[in-house]
Design a protein around this motif. Structure first.
Motif, PDB file in Angstrom:
ATOM      1  N   HIS A 188      -5.954  -0.171   2.872  1.00  0.00           N
ATOM      2  CA  HIS A 188      -6.694  -1.345   2.391  1.00  0.00           C
ATOM      3  C   HIS A 188      -7.904  -1.511   3.301  1.00  0.00           C
ATOM      4  O   HIS A 188      -8.079  -0.730   4.239  1.00  0.00           O
ATOM      5  CB  HIS A 188      -5.804  -2.594   2.330  1.00  0.00           C
ATOM      6  CG  HIS A 188      -5.272  -3.104   3.631  1.00  0.00           C
ATOM      7  ND1 HIS A 188      -4.624  -2.310   4.552  1.00  0.00           N
ATOM      8  CD2 HIS A 188      -5.282  -4.346   4.191  1.00  0.00           C
ATOM      9  CE1 HIS A 188      -4.258  -3.033   5.593  1.00  0.00           C
ATOM     10  NE2 HIS A 188      -4.658  -4.281   5.412  1.00  0.00           N
ATOM     11  N   HIS A 201      -8.892  -3.678   5.654  1.00  0.00           N
ATOM     12  CA  HIS A 201      -8.911  -4.428   6.913  1.00  0.00           C
ATOM     13  C   HIS A 201      -9.207  -3.529   8.117  1.00  0.00           C
ATOM     14  O   HIS A 201      -8.584  -2.480   8.307  1.00  0.00           O
ATOM     15  CB  HIS A 201      -7.592  -5.186   7.103  1.00  0.00           C
ATOM     16  CG  HIS A 201      -7.401  -6.253   6.078  1.00  0.00           C
ATOM     17  ND1 HIS A 201      -6.209  -6.900   5.886  1.00  0.00           N
ATOM     18  CD2 HIS A 201      -8.259  -6.785   5.173  1.00  0.00           C
ATOM     19  CE1 HIS A 201      -6.346  -7.806   4.903  1.00  0.00           C
ATOM     20  NE2 HIS A 201      -7.583  -7.732   4.447  1.00  0.00           N
ATOM     21  N   HIS A 229      -1.826  -8.761  -0.151  1.00  0.00           N
ATOM     22  CA  HIS A 229      -2.520  -8.992   1.134  1.00  0.00           C
ATOM     23  C   HIS A 229      -3.810  -8.166   1.039  1.00  0.00           C
ATOM     24  O   HIS A 229      -3.847  -7.026   1.461  1.00  0.00           O
ATOM     25  CB  HIS A 229      -1.594  -8.504   2.247  1.00  0.00           C
ATOM     26  CG  HIS A 229      -2.253  -8.236   3.566  1.00  0.00           C
ATOM     27  ND1 HIS A 229      -2.306  -9.147   4.569  1.00  0.00           N
ATOM     28  CD2 HIS A 229      -2.890  -7.139   4.047  1.00  0.00           C
ATOM     29  CE1 HIS A 229      -2.933  -8.637   5.610  1.00  0.00           C
ATOM     30  NE2 HIS A 229      -3.311  -7.412   5.315  1.00  0.00           N
TER      31      HIS A 229
HETATM   32 ZN   LIG Z   1      -4.329  -6.119   6.566  1.00  0.00          ZN
END
Ligand SMILES: [Zn+2]
Length: 287
Positions: free
Chosen positions: A93, A95, A157
């Motif tokens: 993802h 992040h 998330h």
């Molecule tokens: Zn994360």
């Protein structure tokens, strides 16, 4: 989550939170290791962050680089142990604490991520290589007979988390949205609820035995169900008390959920309540 956000949270955090915060350890030498999980799949650890990679006769299929220093260490270890270049690099993802440092592998690897991850990586100027190949629903990577299935299971998330299934070893790599016997991260930053719950049901329907998270110990598919039930239980309690007109501070006193008492860190439980309250309030209107 971004470093700035972490710092902002740190300012308001209690002394106890700071003492246990992942970044508190960054002053010390990082703990790095490579352990074999099964078959040709290995787990890479950098302090509290983990990713996986598969070694094939035609090169390595790697996942989250974590950060540039960690990636340089990993690249050297892979060359030393396996004498192979990294041919694919897949981001779980967008992040930054998981995917920084992708440029270390970009000279030999094709960088792959979800469409929405690329938008966030470019938009937020993540310190990493921009994905060259993106997809919306699913994609299969094949290298020298090794197959990795990348599947988008919906928003949870982040709006771009993918799971990576290694069918031969019956492993599933999933980062940050399925803690193994643990609470959700702090106050649910960058969270889509109730989509998260639906995405977990999709993972529960997938074919694998070992769940490999981006933090903490390995799990099984049962952990996916348990965490989905936790989110449902917590959401149910917060919604019930919100409808009774209780404040978030009152909810922190009232909500117990003893079934998950063994899950930590315990100081995240009031934060989980706070975050869930914020998310629940976004989708309701009282009288
Ligand atoms: Zn994360």
């Amino acid at each position: 989550m971004s470093a700035a956000r972490r710092v902002a949270l740190g300012v308001v955090a209690s002394a106890m939170l700071l003492a246990t915060a992942p970044w508190a350890q960054s002053q010390q030498a990082p703990v790095r290791e490579i352990t074999k999980i099964a078959g040709e799949v290995y787990r890479f650890r950098n302090n509290f962050h983990y990713s996986v990679f598969a070694v094939t006769p035609a090169g390595v299929i790697a996942t989250d680089p974590i950060n540039a220093d960690a990636a340089r260490w990993l690249e050297a270890e892979i060359a030393r142990r396996f004498a192979q270049p990294v041919r694919y690099l897949m981001y779980s993802h967008d992040h930054a604490d998981h995917i920084s440092g992708g440029e270390v592998f970009a000279d030999t690897a094709i960088v792959v991520a979800h469409d929405n991850a690329k938008a966030a990586i470019v938009g937020e100027r993540r310190p990493t290589a921009v994905p060259q190949v993106t997809f919306s629903d699913r994609m299969t990577i094949e290298l020298a007979g090794t197959v990795v299935e990348l599947v988008y299971v919906g928003r949870n998330h982040s709006d771009n988390s993918i799971v990576m299934r290694f069918p031969r070893e019956r492993l599933l790599f999933a980062v940050d949205f399925i803690p193994v016997n643990g609470l959700a991260f702090r106050d649910f930053p960058d969270t889509y609820m109730p989509d998260w719950i639906e995405s977990l049901k999709r993972v529960e329907a997938m074919d694998f035995d070992v769940l490999v998270p981006g933090h903490g110990p390995l799990g099984t598919r049962a952990n996916v169900t348990m965490f989905r039930e936790y989110l449902q239980d917590l959401r149910g309690e917060v919604l019930r008390y919100a409808r009774e007109g209780k404040s978030v501070d009152e909810m922190k006193q009232l909500i117990k959920l003893p079934k998950y008492d063994a899950w930590g860190p315990r100081d995240w439980f009031p934060l989980n309540i706070e975050g869930m309250y914020r998310l629940v309030q976004a989708n309701r209107r009282g009288n």
